[in-house]
Scaffold this motif. Structure first.
Motif, mmCIF file in Angstrom:
data_model
loop_
_atom_site.group_PDB
_atom_site.id
_atom_site.type_symbol
_atom_site.label_atom_id
_atom_site.label_comp_id
_atom_site.label_asym_id
_atom_site.label_seq_id
_atom_site.Cartn_x
_atom_site.Cartn_y
_atom_site.Cartn_z
ATOM 1 N N LYS A 160 63.352 -14.690 2.375
ATOM 2 C CA LYS A 160 62.715 -14.947 1.080
ATOM 3 C C LYS A 160 61.214 -14.685 1.151
ATOM 4 C CE LYS A 160 66.100 -18.311 -0.601
ATOM 5 N NZ LYS A 160 66.326 -19.706 -1.065
ATOM 6 N N THR A 161 60.621 -15.128 2.259
ATOM 7 C CA THR A 161 59.211 -14.813 2.485
ATOM 8 C C THR A 161 59.156 -13.510 3.267
ATOM 9 O OG1 THR A 161 58.641 -17.166 2.597
ATOM 10 C CG2 THR A 161 57.050 -15.588 3.505
ATOM 11 N N PRO A 162 58.683 -12.440 2.661
ATOM 12 C CA PRO A 162 58.681 -11.134 3.341
ATOM 13 C C PRO A 162 57.992 -11.212 4.703
ATOM 14 C CG PRO A 162 58.060 -10.897 1.042
ATOM 15 C CD PRO A 162 58.078 -12.372 1.325
ATOM 16 N N PRO A 163 58.624 -10.675 5.729
ATOM 17 C CA PRO A 163 58.007 -10.693 7.060
ATOM 18 C C PRO A 163 56.829 -9.732 7.126
ATOM 19 C CG PRO A 163 60.001 -9.375 7.090
ATOM 20 C CD PRO A 163 59.936 -10.003 5.731
ATOM 21 N N PRO A 164 55.974 -9.876 8.122
ATOM 22 C CA PRO A 164 54.866 -8.922 8.292
ATOM 23 C C PRO A 164 55.400 -7.496 8.425
ATOM 24 C CG PRO A 164 54.603 -10.819 9.741
ATOM 25 C CD PRO A 164 55.972 -10.922 9.152
ATOM 26 N N TYR A 165 54.587 -6.528 8.063
ATOM 27 C CA TYR A 165 55.017 -5.128 8.118
ATOM 28 C C TYR A 165 55.556 -4.752 9.498
ATOM 29 C CZ TYR A 165 52.518 -4.455 3.671
ATOM 30 O OH TYR A 165 52.097 -4.540 2.370
ATOM 31 N N SER A 166 54.875 -5.217 10.551
ATOM 32 C CA SER A 166 55.281 -4.837 11.910
ATOM 33 C C SER A 166 56.691 -5.315 12.221
ATOM 34 C CB SER A 166 54.297 -5.408 12.936
ATOM 35 O OG SER A 166 54.187 -6.819 12.788
ATOM 36 N N LEU A 167 57.026 -6.518 11.787
ATOM 37 C CA LEU A 167 58.366 -7.050 12.032
ATOM 38 C C LEU A 167 59.397 -6.344 11.160
ATOM 39 C CD1 LEU A 167 60.284 -8.996 13.380
ATOM 40 C CD2 LEU A 167 59.608 -10.761 11.727
ATOM 41 N N MET A 168 59.056 -6.084 9.909
ATOM 42 C CA MET A 168 59.980 -5.376 9.021
ATOM 43 C C MET A 168 60.260 -3.970 9.552
ATOM 44 S SD MET A 168 61.892 -5.422 6.339
ATOM 45 C CE MET A 168 61.409 -6.587 5.049
ATOM 46 N N ARG A 169 59.228 -3.301 10.030
ATOM 47 C CA ARG A 169 59.417 -1.957 10.603
ATOM 48 C C ARG A 169 60.400 -2.006 11.769
ATOM 49 N NH1 ARG A 169 53.694 -1.372 10.055
ATOM 50 N NH2 ARG A 169 53.459 -1.850 12.269
ATOM 51 N N SER A 170 60.188 -2.967 12.663
ATOM 52 C CA SER A 170 61.044 -3.083 13.846
ATOM 53 C C SER A 170 62.482 -3.394 13.461
ATOM 54 C CB SER A 170 60.501 -4.176 14.775
ATOM 55 O OG SER A 170 59.201 -3.863 15.224
ATOM 56 N N ALA A 171 62.664 -4.256 12.467
ATOM 57 C CA ALA A 171 64.016 -4.620 12.031
ATOM 58 C C ALA A 171 64.725 -3.433 11.390
ATOM 59 C CB ALA A 171 63.949 -5.792 11.059
ATOM 60 N N LEU A 172 64.004 -2.647 10.609
ATOM 61 C CA LEU A 172 64.610 -1.473 9.970
ATOM 62 C C LEU A 172 65.011 -0.423 11.007
ATOM 63 C CD1 LEU A 172 62.294 -1.100 6.838
ATOM 64 C CD2 LEU A 172 64.728 -1.695 6.839
ATOM 65 N N VAL A 173 64.192 -0.265 12.020
ATOM 66 C CA VAL A 173 64.535 0.677 13.093
ATOM 67 C C VAL A 173 65.794 0.204 13.818
ATOM 68 C CG1 VAL A 173 63.807 1.579 15.336
ATOM 69 C CG2 VAL A 173 62.185 1.520 13.439
ATOM 70 N N ALA A 174 65.875 -1.097 14.082
ATOM 71 C CA ALA A 174 67.000 -1.640 14.854
ATOM 72 C C ALA A 174 68.305 -1.663 14.067
ATOM 73 C CB ALA A 174 66.660 -3.050 15.332
ATOM 74 N N ILE A 175 68.230 -1.763 12.746
ATOM 75 C CA ILE A 175 69.462 -1.904 11.953
ATOM 76 C C ILE A 175 70.090 -0.549 11.620
ATOM 77 C CG2 ILE A 175 68.620 -1.806 9.551
ATOM 78 C CD1 ILE A 175 70.235 -4.455 9.117
ATOM 79 N N LYS A 176 69.396 0.528 11.931
ATOM 80 C CA LYS A 176 69.982 1.855 11.702
ATOM 81 C C LYS A 176 71.262 2.006 12.515
ATOM 82 C CE LYS A 176 66.588 4.617 12.696
ATOM 83 N NZ LYS A 176 65.821 5.870 12.889
ATOM 84 N N GLY A 177 72.287 2.569 11.886
ATOM 85 C CA GLY A 177 73.549 2.777 12.582
ATOM 86 C C GLY A 177 74.589 1.721 12.279
ATOM 87 N N TYR A 178 74.177 0.631 11.640
ATOM 88 C CA TYR A 178 75.136 -0.401 11.240
ATOM 89 C C TYR A 178 75.699 -0.074 9.856
ATOM 90 C CZ TYR A 178 73.883 -3.824 14.889
ATOM 91 O OH TYR A 178 73.703 -4.487 16.074
ATOM 92 N N SER A 179 76.909 -0.557 9.611
ATOM 93 C CA SER A 179 77.464 -0.524 8.264
ATOM 94 C C SER A 179 76.919 -1.749 7.535
ATOM 95 C CB SER A 179 78.995 -0.576 8.325
ATOM 96 O OG SER A 179 79.533 -0.590 7.027
ATOM 97 N N LEU A 180 76.209 -1.522 6.456
ATOM 98 C CA LEU A 180 75.495 -2.604 5.786
ATOM 99 C C LEU A 180 76.390 -3.376 4.823
ATOM 100 C CD1 LEU A 180 72.282 -0.557 4.882
ATOM 101 C CD2 LEU A 180 72.647 -1.984 6.913
#
Length: 283
Positions: free
Chosen positions: A221-241
């Motif tokens: 709900k509280t948007p994470p810092p850009y650095s954390l969001m970037r890392s999470a988006l990189v890590a979630i690639k390849g999953y079925s959402l």
């Protein structure tokens, strides 16, 4: 002149010159090596004297002098001597001297260095020294260090937790990572953003539990810092959402940060049919 001579004679003279001059160049190289080695020995002797000083700053300089030595071959006498001196310095009464010694030991991978690092990772009371110990231990990438990392990952100090999870993940052992999945998921939910980012950076396995942790970061709900969001988006690639996570990532396509927008688009483009909610099976 030689350039106008018969080809065979020309080549013969050149070969003769090379054979005659080669010993000179070889001797010069050996002489230089001997000079450097003699200089190393001199620096070591002077450093040993300086390290006997009651002034910790002078002892620190002695360790810095040792670290600065150019060594020749991992089995050279200089290497053995400097390793011994650095190991002795890890028992210094001043933390700064210990830390400097640990920096120097990062390039030594002998059993006695590893044993000393393992000992310090569990017994060292100075938080900064223990942190540097874990960082140095991580560079060894030895499975023997896993118990020490698991012990330190419980620390209240986020720097120590970060160094511990990094040390585990640096082993790049997928079987080990799967065995330690609960600890990895806990690190992904750590109160420290740095611990989360470090875990995401070195993570190399996928699982339903890890997916849930990644999804929680992205959907917070509280948007994470850009650095954390970037890392999470990189890590979630390849999953079925799942639909909720996909919808959240779609909203990121209009994010104010360009990198976030690009990563969100890549996740959506590269989404693969990988089960997300499958039950864990006992191995």
């Amino acid at each position: 002149m030689i350039v106008y001579m018969d080809g065979k004679l020309h080549r013969g003279i050149i070969i003769l010159l090379v054979l005659c001059l080669a010993p000179l160049f070889t001797g010069c190289g050996k002489s230089k090596t001997r000079e450097h080695q003699s200089l190393d020995q001199y620096i070591i002797m002077e450093a040993e004297k300086k390290y006997q000083s009651p002034d910790w700053k002078i002892r620190l300089e002695a360790i810095q002098d040792i670290i600065g030595i150019s060594n020749y071959g991992t089995l050279s006498m200089a290497d053995k001597q400097t390793e011994s001196l650095l190991l002795d310095a890890t028992r210094d009464i001043h933390g700064a001297v210990k830390i400097e010694a640990l920096k120097g030991l990062a390039r030594y991978h002998s059993d006695r260095v590893l044993n000393r690092l393992l000992e310090m990772s569990l017994d060292e009371r100075d938080g900064n020294v223990r942190w540097f110990t874990l960082l140095t231990l991580g560079q060894h990438r030895s499975p023997r260090a896993v118990p020490a990392f698991l012990q330190n990952i419980k620390s209240e100090d986020w720097l120590i937790r970060e160094a511990s999870i990094k040390g585990i993940l640096l082993l790049r052992d997928e079987t080990l990572q799967r065995d330690l999945e609960p600890q990895i998921i806990k690190a992904l939910n750590d109160p420290s953003i740095s611990v989360k980012i470090t875990t995401l950076k070195y993570l190399s396995i996928k699982s339903p539990g890890i997916y849930e942790a990644l999804s929680s970061i992205i959907k917070a709900k509280t948007p994470p810092p850009y650095s954390l969001m970037r890392s999470a988006l990189v890590a979630i690639k390849g999953y079925s959402l799942d639909s909720a996570t996909r919808e959240k990532i779609i909203t990121l396509l209009t994010h104010s940060n360009t990198t976030i927008r690009i990563l969100a688009l890549r996740v959506l483009k590269e989404e693969q049919n990988i089960p997300v909610l499958e039950e864990k099976t006992d191995r």
